[in-house]
Design a protein around this motif. Structure first.
Motif, PDB file in Angstrom:
ATOM      1  N   UNK A  91      79.160  21.420  38.257  1.00  0.00           N
ATOM      2  CA  UNK A  91      80.316  21.227  37.203  1.00  0.00           C
ATOM      3  C   UNK A  91      79.530  20.480  36.294  1.00  0.00           C
ATOM      4  N   UNK A  92      78.892  21.148  35.273  1.00  0.00           N
ATOM      5  CA  UNK A  92      78.401  20.222  34.089  1.00  0.00           C
ATOM      6  C   UNK A  92      79.101  19.975  32.927  1.00  0.00           C
TER       7      UNK A  92
ATOM      8  N   UNK B 298      72.999  15.337  31.021  1.00  0.00           N
ATOM      9  CA  UNK B 298      73.252  14.008  31.834  1.00  0.00           C
ATOM     10  C   UNK B 298      74.374  13.056  31.338  1.00  0.00           C
ATOM     11  N   UNK B 299      74.433  13.008  30.155  1.00  0.00           N
ATOM     12  CA  UNK B 299      75.562  12.118  29.586  1.00  0.00           C
ATOM     13  C   UNK B 299      76.876  12.710  29.160  1.00  0.00           C
ATOM     14  N   UNK B 300      76.924  13.995  29.200  1.00  0.00           N
ATOM     15  CA  UNK B 300      78.124  14.624  28.886  1.00  0.00           C
ATOM     16  C   UNK B 300      78.854  15.381  30.362  1.00  0.00           C
ATOM     17  N   UNK B 301      78.107  15.232  31.479  1.00  0.00           N
ATOM     18  CA  UNK B 301      78.163  15.908  32.690  1.00  0.00           C
ATOM     19  C   UNK B 301      79.498  15.525  32.962  1.00  0.00           C
ATOM     20  N   UNK B 302      79.930  16.294  33.911  1.00  0.00           N
ATOM     21  CA  UNK B 302      81.152  16.214  34.757  1.00  0.00           C
ATOM     22  C   UNK B 302      80.972  15.845  36.135  1.00  0.00           C
ATOM     23  N   UNK B 303      80.430  16.746  36.830  1.00  0.00           N
ATOM     24  CA  UNK B 303      80.213  16.486  38.465  1.00  0.00           C
ATOM     25  C   UNK B 303      81.312  15.549  38.896  1.00  0.00           C
ATOM     26  N   UNK B 304      82.382  16.339  39.003  1.00  0.00           N
ATOM     27  CA  UNK B 304      83.652  15.885  39.687  1.00  0.00           C
ATOM     28  C   UNK B 304      83.220  15.305  41.265  1.00  0.00           C
TER      29      UNK B 304
ATOM     30  N   UNK C 109      72.847  22.896  40.019  1.00  0.00           N
ATOM     31  CA  UNK C 109      73.144  21.619  40.600  1.00  0.00           C
ATOM     32  C   UNK C 109      72.287  20.630  40.284  1.00  0.00           C
ATOM     33  N   UNK C 110      73.079  19.319  39.960  1.00  0.00           N
ATOM     34  CA  UNK C 110      72.222  18.153  39.716  1.00  0.00           C
ATOM     35  C   UNK C 110      71.196  17.370  40.978  1.00  0.00           C
TER      36      UNK C 110
ATOM     37  N   UNK D  78      73.552  18.982  51.922  1.00  0.00           N
ATOM     38  CA  UNK D  78      74.613  18.102  52.408  1.00  0.00           C
ATOM     39  C   UNK D  78      74.227  16.600  52.416  1.00  0.00           C
ATOM     40  N   UNK D  79      73.124  16.393  52.665  1.00  0.00           N
ATOM     41  CA  UNK D  79      72.779  15.157  52.893  1.00  0.00           C
ATOM     42  C   UNK D  79      72.457  14.696  51.342  1.00  0.00           C
ATOM     43  N   UNK D  80      71.982  15.500  50.400  1.00  0.00           N
ATOM     44  CA  UNK D  80      71.950  15.138  48.996  1.00  0.00           C
ATOM     45  C   UNK D  80      73.036  14.663  48.538  1.00  0.00           C
TER      46      UNK D  80
END
Length: 642
Positions: free
Chosen positions: A308-309, A324-330, A301-302, A357-359
């Motif tokens: 989802x990296x 960081x720069x090719x991440x997905x993190x939908x 997790x970021x 949840x807060x993050x």
């Protein structure tokens, strides 16, 4: 909510704080009307939706061809669900009438046997239920079930509920392990959540049992989709049936220990698992959820709550692979993470779930929507570079600015439905009492107490709970102490008297048990700027530093910091100050001012034996969720340290 309906948290909690209420007002005033126009193809210059037209065509109300993705129906479903929650937050007769008209069209599009799906009704009726792996029939049904449950819960109107109960009956007759049924499973998990929502509002056990079937059948035959393709002999997306981890069919849910495959599919499944564990008091299923939670949140997790990296399958990869720069993190994945966390809290009140949840809520989800509510991110990077992001191979999915809409538009309406139902993520109510997971300003009317929370969170750490008891029994008020608060640093006063809470904190919650009358509990969280370092196994961020204040992750943008962001280095003992932005798009946000060293290349040579010149400067950091609102420029969360 109409009289006689089952009570839920949704109608007990009203969000009042400036931060989240501001988002809800934005959604009600701007986002919902804007998205309705997009679904109706009334906004020029953005990707065509045609989603409402598909329903009109399927209903026989107009001529035309199906347009869009095979799961286009789900955009309408999520929009309707968001509308339902909006009507709870602020009744609006005109909006309700518009929603009723959409529901009337959906009802007319339903087939005589209960089947509802515009793609297969209009375009390929001969292929119904033949391609569960790729064609999202169960996925679309699940989202429309969630919309139906929400609309009934809020308005008392059961038209869409009856439509989706007929669809659920149709599905139940077709799928299962009994003789004459197909032991099918969805290619994209979601039907489980829809069925559980139908169970929540109707109490009908068969919906809960059918949801459990879909969860427990998964992975029993890892080659199910291989056999399905061979049997049907045709493809839609031509997905790889041999990548069993992509759909999480490589093992049963009890045997899965790592978060793998398509991240949204995964967290939707985990959410259903967690809810079923709670409903059935299934310790084995809950433990399976715990194993997946631990792997996902501690290794995959970021810092923003993104998951989802990789763009390859919109998926998890391996432990500590967090580029960081090719991440997905939908955006949808972070929303699903919040769903999962909230259902885990229904099993055990544990601060680790509230922390995540807060993050995700304050960072990786609201970053998915422009501050004006009219543009949206699908992918949420932690680093962008003009000329590279969105342009070069491997980076084309990482857009430096939010588009107005998408061909695959799952994220925008997903943000709407989450933000408008936010209240039920802020609190839990149990037989013993109530638990505050996030100290946002709210007015809450529970069975055993009324609570009003005064808060300017996340900018201010002072939170006051005003409690009016409704029973003469001792009742718990549990208040989450975020993990970013250093032990012993939170100040607590009860009716003006300071209290030592060391012995009263259990699993990240301050547990106050008493007979409540008219009482006041005040907490002060120290909102200091914190430097964050990553595990050195995260190769991209080794030697780097990020910044947080309270729950907010910060980033640096080129518009505030001239030159190349990679040329700045942060001192180990860098001086850090706060500044409240008083005007412009970021008005009201707390900005950070951080001393740094800037390196500048001597000459124009590609390589040189002359060291860069170093000068002292001050950097400005802005909340991560606000990035990309001031034009295309560089952005970084993780900065080089010294």
């Amino acid at each position: 909510m109409k009289e006689g309906l089952k009570s839920s948290l949704l109608n007990k909690i009203k969000v009042t704080d400036k931060f989240w209420r501001g988002y809800q007002e934005l959604v009600m005033n701007t986002v919902i009307p804007y998205q309705k126009k997009i679904l109706n193809d009334e906004i020029p210059g953005v990707e065509k939706s045609h989603a409402l037209a598909n329903f009109r065509i399927a209903a026989g109300l107009e001529e035309g061809e199906f347009y869009g993705m095979v799961f286009q129906d789900s955009d309408v479903a999520k929009w309707l669900e968001g509308v339902a929650y909006a009507l709870e937050v602020r009744p609006d007769a005109e909006l309700e009438e518009r929603a009723d008209k959409v529901i009337e069209i959906i009802e007319k599009a339903q087939q005589d046997d209960g089947y509802l799906n515009t793609f297969f009704t209009i375009k390929e009726p001969e292929h119904r239920w033949q391609n569960l792996q790729e064609c999202h029939e169960l996925y679309c049904a699940g989202h429309m079930m969630e919309a139906a449950a929400a609309y009934y819960e809020v308005t008392g109107k059961d038209r869409l509920l009856h439509v989706m109960e007929r669809m659920a009956e149709h599905i139940g007759k077709r799928f299962g392990t009994e003789e004459g049924k197909e032991p099918g499973i969805p290619g994209h998990q979601e039907i489980e959540l829809g069925l559980l929502r139908l169970y929540e509002v109707t109490g009908k056990e068969n919906y809960k049992d059918l949801a459990r079937y879909f969860i427990e059948q998964r992975g029993k035959d890892p080659d199910y989709f291989v056999k399905e393709r061979k049997k049907r002999g045709w493809v839609h997306f031509d997905m790889d049936v041999h990548n069993r981890e992509y759909n999480q069919v490589h093992a049963t849910v009890y045997e899965q220990k790592e978060a793998v495959g398509h991240s949204v599919r995964a967290v939707y499944m985990y959410t259903a698992m967690a809810e079923l564990a709670s409903l059935y008091k299934d310790e084995k299923l809950y433990q399976a959820c715990c194993d997946l939670w631990e792997n996902m949140t501690q290794k995959r997790m970021y810092i923003t709550g993104g998951i989802g990296s990789t763009v390859d399958g919109e998926a998890f990869t391996i432990d500590y692979d967090l580029p960081n720069d090719t991440v997905y993190a939908e955006t949808c994945a972070s929303i699903g993470l919040v769903f999962f966390a909230r259902k885990m809290l229904d099993n055990v009140i544990d601060g680790r779930y509230a922390d995540v949840m807060e993050r995700a809520l304050y960072n990786g989800i609201i970053s998915g929507m422009q501050l004006d509510g009219k543009r949206f991110f699908y992918v949420n990077p932690l680093e962008t570079e003009p000329g590279v992001s969105g342009k070069l191979y491997g980076y084309k999915h990482v857009l430096p600015e939010r588009p107005g809409w998408y061909t695959c538009a799952c994220c925008p309406p997903n943000v709407v439905r989450l933000l408008m139902s936010l209240g039920k993520y802020l609190w839990s109510e149990t037989e013993e009492g109530v638990y505050s997971h996030i100290p946002a300003g709210t007015e809450a009317h529970f069975d055993k107490m009324d609570v009003t929370v005064e808060s300017n969170y996340p900018w201010d750490g002072r939170v006051t709970y005003h409690i009016t008891g409704k029973t003469e029994e001792e009742t718990i008020l549990g208040i989450h102490i975020p993990s970013w608060v250093r032990p012993g640093s939170v100040q607590v006063r009860i009716n003006g008297k300071e209290k030592n809470i060391t012995a009263d904190v259990e699993k990240g919650y301050l547990i106050l048990k008493r007979v409540w009358e008219n009482d006041e509990v005040e907490l002060v969280f120290p909102m200091k700027i914190r430097k964050i370092y990553t595990n050195l196994k995260v190769r991209e961020d080794a030697g780097c530093v990020a910044f947080m204040r309270g729950p907010i992750v910060y980033c640096f943008e080129g518009v505030d910091n001239p030159g190349l962001l990679q040329s700045y280095h942060i001192f180990e003992d860098a001086k850090m100050e706060e500044e409240v932005c008083k005007e412009g798009l970021l008005e009201g946000c707390v900005l950070l001012k951080i001393k740094a060293r800037k390196l500048e290349t001597v000459g124009d040579s590609l390589y040189s034996d002359i060291a860069p010149v170093r000068t002292l400067t001050t950097l400005t950091a802005v909340p991560y969720y606000t990035w990309g609102n001031r034009g295309e420029n560089q952005m970084r969360v993780w900065m080089r340290g010294e």
